[in-house]
Design a protein around this motif. Structure first.
Motif, short mmCIF file in Angstrom:
data_model
loop_
_atom_site.label_atom_id
_atom_site.label_comp_id
_atom_site.label_asym_id
_atom_site.label_seq_id
_atom_site.Cartn_x
_atom_site.Cartn_y
_atom_site.Cartn_z
N ALA A 46 -39.00 16.81 35.98
CA ALA A 46 -38.66 18.21 36.23
C ALA A 46 -37.65 18.72 35.20
O ALA A 46 -37.81 19.82 34.67
N VAL A 47 -36.65 17.91 34.90
CA VAL A 47 -35.65 18.31 33.91
C VAL A 47 -36.30 18.49 32.53
O VAL A 47 -36.02 19.48 31.83
N ARG A 48 -37.15 17.55 32.13
CA ARG A 48 -37.83 17.70 30.83
C ARG A 48 -38.67 18.98 30.80
O ARG A 48 -38.69 19.69 29.79
N ARG A 49 -39.35 19.25 31.89
CA ARG A 49 -40.19 20.46 31.97
C ARG A 49 -39.33 21.72 31.83
O ARG A 49 -39.69 22.64 31.10
N LEU A 50 -38.22 21.75 32.55
CA LEU A 50 -37.38 22.95 32.55
C LEU A 50 -36.60 23.14 31.25
O LEU A 50 -36.26 24.26 30.90
N THR A 51 -36.31 22.06 30.57
CA THR A 51 -35.51 22.17 29.34
C THR A 51 -36.37 22.16 28.08
O THR A 51 -35.82 22.21 26.98
N ALA A 52 -37.67 22.14 28.22
CA ALA A 52 -38.56 22.15 27.04
C ALA A 52 -38.31 23.39 26.18
O ALA A 52 -38.38 23.32 24.95
N VAL A 53 -37.99 24.51 26.80
CA VAL A 53 -37.73 25.74 26.05
C VAL A 53 -36.48 25.63 25.19
O VAL A 53 -36.32 26.39 24.24
N ASP A 54 -35.62 24.70 25.51
CA ASP A 54 -34.35 24.57 24.78
C ASP A 54 -34.53 24.01 23.37
O ASP A 54 -33.64 24.14 22.54
N ARG A 55 -35.67 23.40 23.11
CA ARG A 55 -35.91 22.82 21.77
C ARG A 55 -35.91 23.88 20.68
O ARG A 55 -35.59 23.59 19.54
#
Length: 170
Positions: A46-55
């Motif tokens: 879930a964290v990876r999914r939600l923070t993918a935009v942060d790249r």
């Protein structure tokens, strides 16, 4: 927001509420999955999914995915702390659940992020561990919410009650 129209401000507010709700939905799903089949991976996914935009965000900018996920989880911690004010052992019980169901290594990680569940004045202390815990910083908060739900169940066993209470307070 000087220079913006009232419609633009309402639209931006609606977008933020929708983003908050989407993040809340993803995190609530991770809590439910953690309860159904205890392990660290639902929260991490879930964290990876939600923070993918942060790249795509410059290094000096505030990462929107991480920030919104943290805001949602902080709201849930606040709701849980307020609801469990008569339970001085809430942090210990949550850590014990994590240790028994995910393993001692994960309980040790959650120990660094559990302080705001006890006292909001200690919330700032947790920021020292963001880099050290990496993806497990937010994941450990999800594990903690799952543990709180397991240790202090609502009448509806499927309810992620810190979310429900936080939503009601908004």
């Amino acid at each position: 927001m000087a220079g913006t129209t009232p419609n633009a401000r309402r639209s931006a507010g609606a977008e933020l509420r929708n983003a908050y709700r989407m993040v809340s939905d993803v995190l609530a799903g991770a809590v439910r999955e953690t309860l159904a089949a205890p392990g660290p991976d639902p929260a991490r996914f879930a964290v990876r999914r939600l923070t993918a935009v942060d790249r795509d965000v410059p290094p000096d900018a505030t990462p929107p995915g991480w920030s919104l996920a943290f805001l949602v989880l902080a709201d849930w911690y606040d709701a849980a702390r307020a609801a469990l004010v008569d339970h001085d052992d809430r942090a210990e019980r949550a850590l014990a659940w994590i240790g028994q169901n995910l393993g001692p290594r994960y309980a040790a990680r959650a120990r660094y992020t559990i302080a705001p569940l006890v006292d909001p004045a200690d919330a700032r202390e947790t920021s020292h561990y963001v880099d050290a815990l990496g993806v497990d910083f937010l994941a450990s908060m999800v594990w903690t919410v799952a543990a709180v739900v397991a240790e202090f169940p609502a009448e509806d066993a499927a309810e992620v009650w810190p979310r429900t209470r936080a939503d009601a307070a908004r």
